[in-house]
Design an enzyme around this catalytic site. Structure first.
Site, PDB file in Angstrom:
ATOM      1  N   LYS A   1      11.310-106.455  28.274  1.00 55.43           N
ATOM      2  CA  LYS A   1      12.262-105.587  27.596  1.00 55.43           C
ATOM      3  C   LYS A   1      11.613-104.268  27.170  1.00 55.43           C
ATOM      4  CE  LYS A   1      16.033-108.032  27.879  1.00 55.43           C
ATOM      5  NZ  LYS A   1      16.750-108.685  26.793  1.00 55.43           N
TER       6      LYS A   1
ATOM      7  N   ARG B   1      13.963-117.165  28.676  1.00 56.64           N
ATOM      8  CA  ARG B   1      14.438-116.543  29.924  1.00 56.64           C
ATOM      9  C   ARG B   1      13.437-115.472  30.322  1.00 56.64           C
ATOM     10  NH1 ARG B   1      17.493-112.164  31.659  1.00 56.64           N
ATOM     11  NH2 ARG B   1      18.919-112.594  33.400  1.00 56.64           N
TER      12      ARG B   1
END
Length: 374
Positions: free
Chosen positions: A309, A344
């Protein structure tokens, strides 16, 4: 403004022996906490905060108004709730330890690997097989980019992208989740053998999604995103206005959980995701990551999707997505320490290796070297 209560686990420990039996096992997993912050907040501001342990929390809650005490008792029970395994066709995924979910994006423009597997079926199949062999408990397949500014995807294109990938992964024996906001794609993917619905809009994009998800009786992942689920998935990043990002995301997920259950989804089929990176600044993401154990008070299995991210790049001289492995592993460990059941990730081999070492340390900690001799 209405007062709300939140119970945040503090003083995390690798084993109950660390606190001579006083530690509480979080969500039936391998994370333990001894002290808890019992917070009352109004308008996002904490108005009352007391520390409690398992021995004193009953007294702390008894000193609160009845409605807050009742909700506090529910959250206290939720924090200690063990979750049953996910039964995914022929595969069983236990939730008493961290499990790795591998990402397979069959899109042209996803943040990390967009285009790599879209028009190269052999490459996509090889990548899926590598993740499966590396120890991914679930492969999450998506055909629509959710990054800010991503182009709209026609439903027919999304179907053409994901269904063959689902069929291949199911054929090789993998448990599959379908990352989509559209009920027609959910239905086609489940018909092809997928076993989990992963909806970044939390079933808000299409009014038919909730009804379909309930009828399917499959596990459903509901993710927090502040924006409306318009035609473009990137809209989910918009309209981010937080009084207190941690409390606001907690309350939002509680409402999403309750909406799903009221719509006919069995509560044990609801998995929650705080939505790291979706409509959140770097400061917002860091606040959520530091407060991850709090979300066990919602009483559901939890998913952490922090891999590659933007926050990692922001903290590492704007490293591009493919150079964020170290940060991704650091955040995966934060999730494991917090007792999150699903991670994830894009880098499955490395994350599974990190998880296995973490698990070895936790198993060893059950024999406390510092215990007093008899």
């Amino acid at each position: 403004m209405t007062d709300r209560i939140y119970i945040q686990p503090l003083t995390l420990a690798p084993s109950p022996q660390a606190f001579e039996g006083e530690a509480v096992r979080l969500a039936g997993g391998m994370a333990y906490a001894r002290e808890f912050a019992v917070m009352v907040a109004a308008g996002g501001k904490v108005t009352r905060r007391e520390l409690a342990t398992s021995a004193t929390i009953a007294g702390v809650l008894a000193g609160l108004p009845d409605a807050l005490a009742e909700e506090g008792e529910r959250q206290w029970g939720n924090l200690r709730m063990a979750h049953p395994p996910l039964e995914l066709g022929e595969r069983t995924v236990r939730l008493d330890q961290p499990q790795v979910m591998g990402v397979l994006n069959v899109t042209p423009d996803s943040m990390s690997d967009g285009g790599q597997f879209l028009d190269n079926e052999d490459a996509a199949n090889e990548h899926a097989a590598a993740m499966h062999e590396a120890g991914a408990a679930i492969i999450d397949i998506g055909g629509e980019s959710t990054r800010p500014g991503a182009a709209a995807v026609w439903e027919g294109d999304e179907l053409k992208r994901v269904v063959p990938a689902v069929e291949h992964c199911v054929a090789m024996g993998a448990a599959v989740s379908i990352d989509t906001r559209r009920p027609a794609v959910m239905e086609a993917a489940l018909s092809a053998g997928a076993q989990i619905i992963n909806d970044v809009s939390a079933l808000r994009h299409d009014p038919r999604s909730l009804e379909f998800a309930a009828a399917s009786d499959k596990p459903v992942i509901l993710m927090h995103a502040p924006g409306p689920s318009g035609e473009v998935a990137g809209d989910l990043h918009n309209d981010a206005k937080y009084g207190n990002v941690v409390f606001d995301v907690f309350d939002w997920l509680a409402e999403a959980r309750d909406r799903a259950v009221a719509g006919g989804i069995r509560r044990e089929n609801v998995i929650l995701d705080p939505g790291i990176g979706f409509g959140k600044s770097v400061a917002d993401n860091l606040a959520l990551l530091n407060a991850l154990p709090l979300f066990h008070a919602l009483g559901q299995p939890l998913l952490l999707g922090a891999s590659r991210k933007r926050t990692i790049g922001a903290l590492s001289n704007e490293a591009p997505a493919h150079q964020r492995l170290g940060g991704s592993l650091a955040l995966a460990q934060v999730g494991m320490d917090a007792g999150y059941q699903l991670l994830r990730v894009h880098d499955v081999f490395e994350t599974v290796q990190a998880r296995n070492v973490w698990r070895g340390l936790r198993d060893a900690a059950l024999t406390d070297f510092s215990a007093l001799a008899d």
